[in-house]
Scaffold this motif. Structure first.
Motif, short mmCIF file in Angstrom:
data_model
loop_
_atom_site.label_atom_id
_atom_site.label_comp_id
_atom_site.label_asym_id
_atom_site.label_seq_id
_atom_site.Cartn_x
_atom_site.Cartn_y
_atom_site.Cartn_z
N ASN A 194 32.55 -13.37 17.24
CA ASN A 194 31.65 -13.63 18.34
C ASN A 194 31.08 -12.30 18.67
N ASP A 195 31.60 -11.11 18.59
CA ASP A 195 30.87 -9.91 18.50
C ASP A 195 29.77 -9.94 17.41
N ASP A 213 26.88 -11.95 18.53
CA ASP A 213 26.15 -11.46 19.83
C ASP A 213 25.21 -10.17 19.28
N THR A 222 23.71 -20.64 19.15
CA THR A 222 24.47 -20.52 20.31
C THR A 222 24.28 -21.52 21.26
#
Length: 196
Positions: free
Chosen positions: A90-91, A94, A106
């Motif tokens: 997820n990071d 992002d 997304t």
């Protein structure tokens, strides 16, 4: 066959599954390899492992096995978990630069999460179909078998439903063994970095 009022919604569910669970992620997978977006590639590979349970469910339903309802429900529960569980991925996503790929990826992720969550809720009233051969033959339950049988006619027209259902049972057993090993051993030992 007696008509049931929700038949169009069942067919709509299969069409949405085709779009969100097969076509869009396949396009995204190719796109992430072209763009060398490793975090998205890793998440899509995890997604495909989990989403294969939907294909297994189709084969179980072709064979007339009620357990296909349970595996379909489990797939719709596990897919959103697989799409959001991995903090490191997820990071990485992002921090990926803003681009059309990131926006579409997304958007697909959120749309698939909503679709699977609503699909799981919609499937709950039909779980009784999994536990009764008599119920499975009623229009209430058999409407869910129409799309898998149409799939069989297109792609396996020379195969018997019982044989395809047997393949579904075998692959479900392998899937459950692999998933149990992953959860009990790899996830327990490595936590959220178990996919490395």
């Amino acid at each position: 066959m007696t008509q049931v009022w929700f038949r169009p919604y069942v067919w709509m569910d299969y069409r949405l599954a085709l779009l969100f669970a097969l076509i869009i992620p396949l396009i995204l997978l190719v796109w992430t390899f072209v763009q060398k977006a490793e975090g998205m590639q890793r998440l899509l590979m995890i997604y495909w492992r989990v989403a294969s349970l939907l294909a297994i469910s189709m084969y179980l339903m072709i064979g007339g096995f009620g357990v296909g309802f349970i595996s379909a429900l489990m797939a719709q529960i596990l897919i959103p978990i697989a799409l959001w569980f991995w903090v490191d991925i997820n990071d990485e996503i992002d921090y990926y630069p803003n681009s059309p790929l990131k926006l579409i990826f997304t958007s697909w992720r959120w749309a698939t999460t909503v679709y699977c969550s609503l699909g799981a809720i919609a499937l709950l009233p039909f779980l009784g179909c999994a536990f009764s051969g008599t119920a499975l033959k009623t229009p209430y339950c058999s409407v869910w078998l129409e799309a898998p049988l149409l799939f069989k006619d297109y792609f396996h027209h020379n195969s018997k439903p019982a044989f395809l259902g047997f393949l579904g049972i075998v692959t479900l057993a392998i899937y459950v063994i692999y998933l149990s090993y992953f959860v009990a051993v790899k996830l327990g030992k490595y936590g959220r970095s178990a996919t490395h």
